[in-house]
Design a protein around this motif. Sequence first.
Motif, PDB file in Angstrom:
ATOM      1  N   HIS A 142       0.837  -1.204   0.000  1.00  0.00           N
ATOM      2  CA  HIS A 142       0.000   0.000   0.000  1.00  0.00           C
ATOM      3  C   HIS A 142       0.871   1.253   0.000  1.00  0.00           C
ATOM      4  CE1 HIS A 142      -3.539   2.475   0.890  1.00  0.00           C
ATOM      5  NE2 HIS A 142      -2.755   3.130   1.741  1.00  0.00           N
ATOM      6  N   GLU A 143       1.897   1.284   0.829  1.00  0.00           N
ATOM      7  CA  GLU A 143       2.762   2.453   0.906  1.00  0.00           C
ATOM      8  C   GLU A 143       3.487   2.684  -0.407  1.00  0.00           C
ATOM      9  OE1 GLU A 143       5.317   1.901   4.210  1.00  0.00           O
ATOM     10  OE2 GLU A 143       3.775   2.288   5.709  1.00  0.00           O
ATOM     11  N   VAL A 144       4.009   1.607  -1.004  1.00  0.00           N
ATOM     12  CA  VAL A 144       4.731   1.727  -2.276  1.00  0.00           C
ATOM     13  C   VAL A 144       3.792   2.206  -3.375  1.00  0.00           C
ATOM     14  CG1 VAL A 144       5.922   0.429  -4.086  1.00  0.00           C
ATOM     15  CG2 VAL A 144       6.496   0.038  -1.686  1.00  0.00           C
ATOM     16  N   SER A 145       2.602   1.635  -3.434  1.00  0.00           N
ATOM     17  CA  SER A 145       1.646   2.002  -4.471  1.00  0.00           C
ATOM     18  C   SER A 145       1.126   3.424  -4.283  1.00  0.00           C
ATOM     19  CB  SER A 145       0.469   1.024  -4.469  1.00  0.00           C
ATOM     20  OG  SER A 145       0.914  -0.289  -4.739  1.00  0.00           O
ATOM     21  N   LEU A 146       0.935   3.825  -3.031  1.00  0.00           N
ATOM     22  CA  LEU A 146       0.477   5.188  -2.756  1.00  0.00           C
ATOM     23  C   LEU A 146       1.512   6.197  -3.221  1.00  0.00           C
ATOM     24  CD1 LEU A 146      -1.880   6.749  -1.473  1.00  0.00           C
ATOM     25  CD2 LEU A 146      -0.590   6.718   0.678  1.00  0.00           C
ATOM     26  N   SER A 147       2.770   5.892  -2.989  1.00  0.00           N
ATOM     27  CA  SER A 147       3.846   6.763  -3.449  1.00  0.00           C
ATOM     28  C   SER A 147       3.860   6.837  -4.969  1.00  0.00           C
ATOM     29  CB  SER A 147       5.194   6.246  -2.934  1.00  0.00           C
ATOM     30  OG  SER A 147       6.258   6.984  -3.488  1.00  0.00           O
ATOM     31  N   TYR A 148       3.656   5.700  -5.606  1.00  0.00           N
ATOM     32  CA  TYR A 148       3.608   5.643  -7.068  1.00  0.00           C
ATOM     33  C   TYR A 148       2.485   6.535  -7.585  1.00  0.00           C
ATOM     34  CZ  TYR A 148       3.598   3.374 -11.704  1.00  0.00           C
ATOM     35  OH  TYR A 148       3.668   3.108 -13.040  1.00  0.00           O
ATOM     36  N   HIS A 149       1.340   6.460  -6.942  1.00  0.00           N
ATOM     37  CA  HIS A 149       0.156   7.182  -7.404  1.00  0.00           C
ATOM     38  C   HIS A 149       0.279   8.683  -7.164  1.00  0.00           C
ATOM     39  CE1 HIS A 149      -3.994   7.933  -8.413  1.00  0.00           C
ATOM     40  NE2 HIS A 149      -4.246   8.414  -7.212  1.00  0.00           N
ATOM     41  N   SER A 150       0.860   9.078  -6.046  1.00  0.00           N
ATOM     42  CA  SER A 150       0.881  10.490  -5.672  1.00  0.00           C
ATOM     43  C   SER A 150       2.027  11.257  -6.321  1.00  0.00           C
ATOM     44  CB  SER A 150       0.971  10.625  -4.151  1.00  0.00           C
ATOM     45  OG  SER A 150       2.170  10.039  -3.679  1.00  0.00           O
ATOM     46  N   GLU A 151       3.102  10.551  -6.675  1.00  0.00           N
ATOM     47  CA  GLU A 151       4.283  11.254  -7.171  1.00  0.00           C
ATOM     48  C   GLU A 151       4.460  11.178  -8.681  1.00  0.00           C
ATOM     49  OE1 GLU A 151       7.684   9.855  -5.117  1.00  0.00           O
ATOM     50  OE2 GLU A 151       6.880  10.288  -3.133  1.00  0.00           O
ATOM     51  N   HIS A 152       3.649  10.361  -9.358  1.00  0.00           N
ATOM     52  CA  HIS A 152       3.856  10.156 -10.782  1.00  0.00           C
ATOM     53  C   HIS A 152       2.528  10.136 -11.513  1.00  0.00           C
ATOM     54  CE1 HIS A 152       8.038   9.083  -9.931  1.00  0.00           C
ATOM     55  NE2 HIS A 152       7.533   8.482  -8.867  1.00  0.00           N
ATOM     56  N   ASP A 153       2.521  10.697 -12.709  1.00  0.00           N
ATOM     57  CA  ASP A 153       1.315  10.598 -13.512  1.00  0.00           C
ATOM     58  C   ASP A 153       1.348   9.292 -14.280  1.00  0.00           C
ATOM     59  OD1 ASP A 153       2.888  10.882 -15.846  1.00  0.00           O
ATOM     60  OD2 ASP A 153       2.758  13.069 -15.705  1.00  0.00           O
TER      61      ASP A 153
END
Length: 241
Positions: A142-153
């Motif tokens: 969840h943490e890794v995916s959340l970072s992916y979603h919030s920092e990258h289009d």
Amino acid sequence: CGIRLSRSFSRGLSEPPREDSSTCHLRDVILDMILNNIGLHTESSLNLSLMMLGLNGSKQNCLNVILDLINSSHFILSQKTSSSASKCFEIVFRVCELTSLSPPVQSQRELFLEKIRKIGFWEAQIFRLLGTSGPLSPSILHEVSLSYHSEHDSESLAPRRGNNVLHSISWLLKGAAIELRALAELNRPSQFISLVDTLLSPPLPLLQNALLDLPLGQSRCGAVGQIIHNDIPSKDIVDAS
């Protein structure tokens, strides 16, 4: 000769990276060597990767070191070692899928598979990467995916560490799929149920949550989430079945 080779490479794999090293570390060289050779001439006991992994009978081997390394959450998540961790998980998967082995090597492979069953490797790693310890402690995925979603289009690449962790999870789940099939073929209902329960037991089915947590599941349209929560299978799924 094979036992000495296995011991030498296992010692090299155990060495931590040097802080001042600007070149590829020995650990990654060894892991890459194993991956590059593991599928070549598996029917021969002279396969370099099989010897390095201890499938020739050596007790001091790279496979045991790999299990020790990925038993550390820090090793899996660290920016410096997450790439090595993903290679370790891939090697475990490659060993699980090995076929056409000579009888002695096949015997050692089966001993390894029984060993990781006994220590609860699959359940422990799945819970480590997909599980939570409470509502305020999200899973690593969840943490890794959340970072992916919030920092990258949608057209950007995830940070290298995030990609490595996602690769580790991917290899783990691929290995778990092979393990489930093997347990069914071996008629091990209790072990089979234990692994299935780890993935699917309510109230928080880890596999369902994992699908929702994946970057694909966090697309702006929310299509993946809608499909997972939809009680009625889509027409495409029905037609495909």
